[in-house]
Enzyme design. Structure first.
Site, PDB file in Angstrom:
ATOM      1  N   SER A 136       2.112  -5.684   4.361  1.00  0.00           N
ATOM      2  CA  SER A 136       0.893  -6.499   4.536  1.00  0.00           C
ATOM      3  C   SER A 136       1.007  -7.211   5.875  1.00  0.00           C
ATOM      4  O   SER A 136       2.130  -7.490   6.339  1.00  0.00           O
ATOM      5  CB  SER A 136       0.794  -7.536   3.415  1.00  0.00           C
ATOM      6  OG  SER A 136      -0.123  -8.559   3.762  1.00  0.00           O
ATOM      7  N   TYR A 162       5.213 -13.871  -1.469  1.00  0.00           N
ATOM      8  CA  TYR A 162       4.629 -12.555  -1.159  1.00  0.00           C
ATOM      9  C   TYR A 162       4.854 -12.226   0.321  1.00  0.00           C
ATOM     10  O   TYR A 162       5.328 -11.139   0.668  1.00  0.00           O
ATOM     11  CB  TYR A 162       3.134 -12.592  -1.487  1.00  0.00           C
ATOM     12  CG  TYR A 162       2.352 -11.355  -1.119  1.00  0.00           C
ATOM     13  CD1 TYR A 162       2.409 -10.208  -1.896  1.00  0.00           C
ATOM     14  CD2 TYR A 162       1.523 -11.346   0.000  1.00  0.00           C
ATOM     15  CE1 TYR A 162       1.664  -9.080  -1.569  1.00  0.00           C
ATOM     16  CE2 TYR A 162       0.774 -10.228   0.336  1.00  0.00           C
ATOM     17  CZ  TYR A 162       0.847  -9.091  -0.451  1.00  0.00           C
ATOM     18  OH  TYR A 162       0.111  -7.969  -0.126  1.00  0.00           O
TER      19      TYR A 162
HETATM   20  N1  NAP Z   1      -5.773  -5.942  -1.479  1.00  0.00           N
HETATM   21  C1  NAP Z   1      -5.478  -6.469  -0.300  1.00  0.00           C
HETATM   22  O1  NAP Z   1      -6.289  -7.189   0.311  1.00  0.00           O
HETATM   23  C2  NAP Z   1      -4.145  -6.153   0.358  1.00  0.00           C
HETATM   24  C3  NAP Z   1      -3.918  -6.634   1.647  1.00  0.00           C
HETATM   25  C4  NAP Z   1      -2.721  -6.315   2.290  1.00  0.00           C
HETATM   26  C5  NAP Z   1      -1.774  -5.558   1.634  1.00  0.00           C
HETATM   27  N2  NAP Z   1      -2.013  -5.111   0.367  1.00  0.00           N
HETATM   28  C6  NAP Z   1      -0.978  -4.308  -0.264  1.00  0.00           C
HETATM   29  O2  NAP Z   1      -1.543  -3.048  -0.611  1.00  0.00           O
HETATM   30  C7  NAP Z   1      -0.917  -2.533  -1.802  1.00  0.00           C
HETATM   31  C8  NAP Z   1      -1.970  -2.219  -2.843  1.00  0.00           C
HETATM   32  O3  NAP Z   1      -2.637  -3.432  -3.184  1.00  0.00           O
HETATM   33  P1  NAP Z   1      -4.017  -3.440  -3.993  1.00  0.00           P
HETATM   34  O4  NAP Z   1      -4.616  -4.783  -3.744  1.00  0.00           O
HETATM   35  O5  NAP Z   1      -4.782  -2.211  -3.720  1.00  0.00           O
HETATM   36  O6  NAP Z   1      -3.452  -3.403  -5.499  1.00  0.00           O
HETATM   37  P2  NAP Z   1      -4.235  -3.661  -6.891  1.00  0.00           P
HETATM   38  O7  NAP Z   1      -5.655  -3.245  -6.771  1.00  0.00           O
HETATM   39  O8  NAP Z   1      -3.924  -5.059  -7.327  1.00  0.00           O
HETATM   40  O9  NAP Z   1      -3.467  -2.635  -7.853  1.00  0.00           O
HETATM   41  C9  NAP Z   1      -2.101  -2.824  -8.142  1.00  0.00           C
HETATM   42  C10 NAP Z   1      -1.555  -1.570  -8.789  1.00  0.00           C
HETATM   43  O10 NAP Z   1      -0.159  -1.741  -9.072  1.00  0.00           O
HETATM   44  C11 NAP Z   1       0.061  -1.622 -10.492  1.00  0.00           C
HETATM   45  N3  NAP Z   1       1.142  -2.553 -10.830  1.00  0.00           N
HETATM   46  C12 NAP Z   1       1.126  -3.907 -10.752  1.00  0.00           C
HETATM   47  N4  NAP Z   1       2.314  -4.418 -11.134  1.00  0.00           N
HETATM   48  C13 NAP Z   1       3.107  -3.357 -11.468  1.00  0.00           C
HETATM   49  C14 NAP Z   1       4.437  -3.224 -11.930  1.00  0.00           C
HETATM   50  N5  NAP Z   1       5.230  -4.290 -12.141  1.00  0.00           N
HETATM   51  N6  NAP Z   1       4.934  -1.975 -12.141  1.00  0.00           N
HETATM   52  C15 NAP Z   1       4.166  -0.880 -11.933  1.00  0.00           C
HETATM   53  N7  NAP Z   1       2.894  -0.939 -11.495  1.00  0.00           N
HETATM   54  C16 NAP Z   1       2.364  -2.160 -11.271  1.00  0.00           C
HETATM   55  C17 NAP Z   1      -1.301  -1.947 -11.121  1.00  0.00           C
HETATM   56  O11 NAP Z   1      -1.483  -1.396 -12.413  1.00  0.00           O
HETATM   57  P3  NAP Z   1      -1.006  -2.193 -13.749  1.00  0.00           P
HETATM   58  O12 NAP Z   1      -1.551  -3.586 -13.641  1.00  0.00           O
HETATM   59  O13 NAP Z   1      -1.585  -1.393 -14.867  1.00  0.00           O
HETATM   60  O14 NAP Z   1       0.483  -2.150 -13.737  1.00  0.00           O
HETATM   61  C18 NAP Z   1      -2.227  -1.252 -10.116  1.00  0.00           C
HETATM   62  O15 NAP Z   1      -2.233   0.149 -10.310  1.00  0.00           O
HETATM   63  C19 NAP Z   1       0.078  -3.634  -2.236  1.00  0.00           C
HETATM   64  O16 NAP Z   1       1.361  -3.355  -1.742  1.00  0.00           O
HETATM   65  C20 NAP Z   1      -0.478  -4.885  -1.580  1.00  0.00           C
HETATM   66  O17 NAP Z   1       0.528  -5.857  -1.387  1.00  0.00           O
HETATM   67  C21 NAP Z   1      -3.181  -5.386  -0.301  1.00  0.00           C
END
Ligand code: NAP
Length: 263
Positions: free
Chosen positions: A141, A155
């Protein structure tokens, strides 16, 4: 250079996307499928929208034993893994700076964001090294470089550690045939992000548009004027894992619409 077929360029590749059931992970899994790969996704809960072309394996990757079980199941079912996308990331600790955070908050954040990928890499690398072939992606991130101490202190620190670890791992295993890359997105317009905006708006008695502007202001502005779509991040990852990116390794790619104000 060999002739590249962009449409089916991952045909025959076995791929795993952690957190591949929702948000960015889901978009990445769909992009890999579109490129002809065999796609395995893992998360704690089964996907709401089943896709019979994807193989779902349940796991809670904040637990070491679940990581080990996942590695064993993938290798015993498919015989190898070609591409590992460590997409899982989690930021669920309370806001309020250092004093609001307990050891448990720090530990759970480090487990999900740093130790889960470290363990999966350790499990899948031996067979990649043996075949002198493989790609590992770490999704970090911009907060690894642009921490917001009030809301996401553990985080941001865990993502900074992931970026650093990814570079070390690349130095170690690139000479053995495995490419390792980091992608650091800025704000992504996932379903969870949209729900979060709605919640901010409700709590502040404002409109979603005002909440959206407030988030962008907290980041110091997004020159692009909007968050990334999950499919835009997925498209870039589709490129990075493909033969078109054969010379790329050891780099942290910031994909943030210009958010980080420094070079
Ligand atoms: N969204 C943003 O704005 C943003 C910005 C910068 C970076 N990122 C990074 O991008 C990546 C994806 O983020 P996102 O926001 O797209 O994610 P998200 O929509 O919150 O989805 C998270 C995914 O991870 C799974 N998960 C959560 N905890 C888990 C665990 N302990 N074991 C296995 N699976 C787990 C969730 O399913 P379950 O809940 O069913 O386990 C879901 O499939 C992450 O690394 C995040 O830090 C996101």
């Amino acid at each position: 250079m060999e002739q590249l077929n962009f449409n089916n360029e991952l045909s025959g590749k076995i791929t795993l996307v952690t957190g591949g059931t929702k948000g960015t992970g889901r978009a990445i899994a769909e992009r890999l499928l579109q490129a002809g790969a065999t796609v395995i996704v893992t998360a704690r809960n089964a996907p709401e929208k089943e896709n019979s072309n994807m193989h779902f394996i349940p796991s809670d990757l904040s637990k070491a034993e679940d990581g080990q079980k996942l590695v064993s199941e993938v290798l015993s079912t498919y015989g190898r893994l070609d591409i590992l996308i460590n997409n899982l990331g989690s930021s669920v600790t309370p806001a309020g700076g250092f004093a609001a955070l307990t050891d448990e908050d720090w530990e759970s954040t480090l487990q999900a964001n740093l130790l889960a990928p470290v363990r999966l890499d350790r499990g899948f690398l031996p067979q990649m090294i043996e075949r002198k072939s493989g790609v590992i992606i770490h999704i970090a991130s911009i907060q690894g470089k642009l921490p917001l101490y009030d809301s996401t202190l553990p985080y941001a620190a865990s993502k900074a550690a992931l970026i650093n670890y990814s570079k070390s791992l690349s130095n170690e295993v690139t000479p053995k045939g495995v490419r390792v890359l980091t992608v650091s997105p800025g704000w992504i317009n996932t379903t969870a992000s949209k729900a979060w905006l709605g919640e901010i708006a409700r709590n502040a008695n404002s409109t979603v548009e005002e909440a959206r502007q407030g988030v962008m202001d907290a980041l110091g502005g997004i020159p692009f004027g909007r968050p990334a779509e999950p499919q835009e991040v997925a498209e870039f990852i589709g490129f990075l894992v493909s033969p078109r990116a054969a010379y790329l390794t050891g780099t942290n790619f910031v994909m943030d619409g210009g958010t980080v104000p420094t070079i």
